[in-house]
Design a protein around this motif. Structure first.
Motif, PDB file in Angstrom:
ATOM      1  N   GLU A 258      37.933  33.333  35.381  1.00  0.00           N
ATOM      2  CA  GLU A 258      36.593  33.489  35.925  1.00  0.00           C
ATOM      3  C   GLU A 258      36.687  33.997  37.362  1.00  0.00           C
ATOM      4  N   GLU A 260      36.316  34.061  41.028  1.00  0.00           N
ATOM      5  CA  GLU A 260      36.169  32.903  41.911  1.00  0.00           C
ATOM      6  C   GLU A 260      36.649  33.226  43.314  1.00  0.00           C
ATOM      7  N   GLU A 299      37.479  36.667  47.254  1.00  0.00           N
ATOM      8  CA  GLU A 299      37.049  36.669  45.849  1.00  0.00           C
ATOM      9  C   GLU A 299      38.034  37.449  44.990  1.00  0.00           C
TER      10      GLU A 299
END
Length: 475
Positions: A258, A260, A299
């Motif tokens: 995912e 993150e 990120e």
């Protein structure tokens, strides 16, 4: 099995075997030139003996690299004809440049390097050796230019489904090429560094060390100590470049599912592509973001953003950790070994450390192959990233035929690899015993052959400043 998977396995087997030998010859050519220069400059018999031995290793490695490279190139026609049909206007010239400039250069001067020591002047022989060393590096330049272009394609245009060159400068010096070339050249240097150190350590363990052995060991450890931090720096820069151009590959290497912020660096995990999660994960919080974004809150895009368009996760995740783990082992062995050897006055190492270096003789191969798998598998499902998918260019050959040839290749390559390692081991031990038999007393790293040594005795060099006349043992 799926013929496509078999064809990919066959090419992977061929390139795995082939890459072992250029990884040695690229840097070993320069190391042999250095040994020759040291002997020419100082007339030191130990450096001449080192030059003799490692020139033979270079010749053996070069021969196997040429043979395996030829069989690998055949597969463009047998298993991957669509690649040349679609991208041959770019891949063909780059491969041709490698043959016309680098390979012809190496092949043209290799004979003088190997057999011309007593037939040409010292200057001509030295220039020939330097030319061969330059040729190996030039070969790496062209091959990595093509491979990097397949990873980050630029400078092309597509007409009727076929890729054509629009800007050769952009093709050759594509965005990932400088990082990939630096990473590979440093990998070759480290591979040779531990080959030098490992063989020398083995000679010391077996009691067949020669006068040149400590000098070669010192050279190998010094190379390792200097190159490993440079390799970490080059790897970091290469990783940042990959994050920019191939974010799905980085996500697979780091096991990030995912998207993150503050992503952890996973030291160990078991990626599960079905559940799209990691099991038994052990990580350091925020470190992956710090390394990749130079920001602990950076990120990282996850694999779920690239579902159906990302490479298989497990080979990249584990392969990357094998490469980095071997790099850490090299750092410890290189820095620790150099410090201990220097502390002893460049004469001896603890027996346990000698065993460790012997076991790491071919550690460069492990790191190189692991890194190469990460690079090539990480390009999937594309053969030219983002443009041509692998399944589009594969031949429609029967699976049984590919499997039979794959088994044949595997058998021959395994036998050749065992023979190669056995040959180096035998040369190292046999040469050391011959030198011991000729010596008048116990081993001393400062000993040089006696002026009264008979012609043809191992280790007896020609005069450094004159047209050389050497013993027939060199050939």
């Amino acid at each position: 099995m799926d013929p496509l998977i078999l064809a990919r396995l066959q090419f992977a087997l061929n390139i795995t075997f082939h890459i072992l030998f250029p990884t040695i010859t690229i840097a070993l050519g320069w190391v042999v030139l250095f040994m020759l220069w040291r002997w020419r400059r100082r007339g030191d018999a130990a450096w001449f003996a080192a030059y003799q031995f490692w020139t033979k290793v270079f010749a053996l490695s070069f021969a196997l690299g040429v043979v395996s490279g030829v069989t690998m190139s055949f597969q463009f026609g047998t298993n991957w004809p669509g690649f040349m049909e679609r991208a041959g206007n770019i891949a063909g010239p780059l491969l041709g440049y490698e043959v016309l400039t680098a390979f012809f250069l190496e092949a043209g001067f290799l004979g003088i390097m190997l057999f011309g020591l007593e037939r040409v002047s010292p200057r001509v022989h030295f220039i020939a050796t330097a030319t061969v060393a330059f040729g190996t590096t030039l070969s790496a330049f062209w091959i990595l230019s093509l491979n990097s272009w397949m990873q980050t394609p630029t400078g092309y245009e597509i007409r009727d489904g076929v890729m054509h060159a629009a800007d050769w400068w952009a093709i050759v010096f594509n965005p990932s090429f400088p990082y990939r070339l630096a990473h590979k050249l440093l990998a070759s240097g480290l591979t040779v560094a531990f080959l030098l150190a490992g063989v020398s350590a083995w000679q010391m363990l077996k009691g067949v060390a020669r006068a040149e052995t400590p000098r070669v060991l010192r050279l190998g450890l010094t190379m390792a100590a200097v190159l490993i931090p440079l390799q970490f720096l080059a790897g970091d820069m290469h990783g940042l470049n990959t994050l920019q151009h191939q974010p799905a590959k980085i996500a697979a290497m780091e096991g990030v599912w995912e998207t993150e912020r503050g992503a952890p660096l996973l030291l160990f995990a078991v990626p599960d592509e079905q559940a799209r999660e990691n099991r038994l994960a052990i990580g350091i919080p925020r470190l992956a973001s710090l390394i990749l974004k130079h920001d602990t809150d950076g990120e990282i895009h996850g694999l779920n953003e690239f579902e159906g368009r990302h490479p298989p996760v497990k080979p990249l995740f584990y392969g990357f950790r094998v490469m980095v783990g071997m790099g850490v082992a090299m750092l410890i062995a290189g820095w620790g070994g150099w410090w201990l050897f220097r502390r002893s006055g460049w004469t001896r190492l603890p027996r346990a450390w000698l065993w460790g270096l012997s076991l790491m003789t071919f550690s460069g191969w492990v790191a190189t192959v692991a890194g190469w798998y990460v690079t090539e598998i990480g390009r999937q499902p594309f053969i030219v990233y983002g443009v041509i998918q692998t399944h589009e260019v594969a031949a429609r050959n029967p699976g049984a035929m590919i499997a039979a040839s794959l088994a044949g290749y595997a058998t021959v390559y395994l036998a050749l690899l065992i023979a190669y390692i056995a040959a180096i081991k035998r040369m190292a031990e046999k040469g050391g015993k011959a030198a011991d038999a000729a010596a008048a007393g116990p081993f001393d790293p400062t000993d040089t052959p006696r002026s009264g040594s008979p012609a043809g005795q191992a280790g007896t060099p020609p005069a450094a400043g004159a047209s050389p006349v050497i013993s027939r043992t060199f050939a």
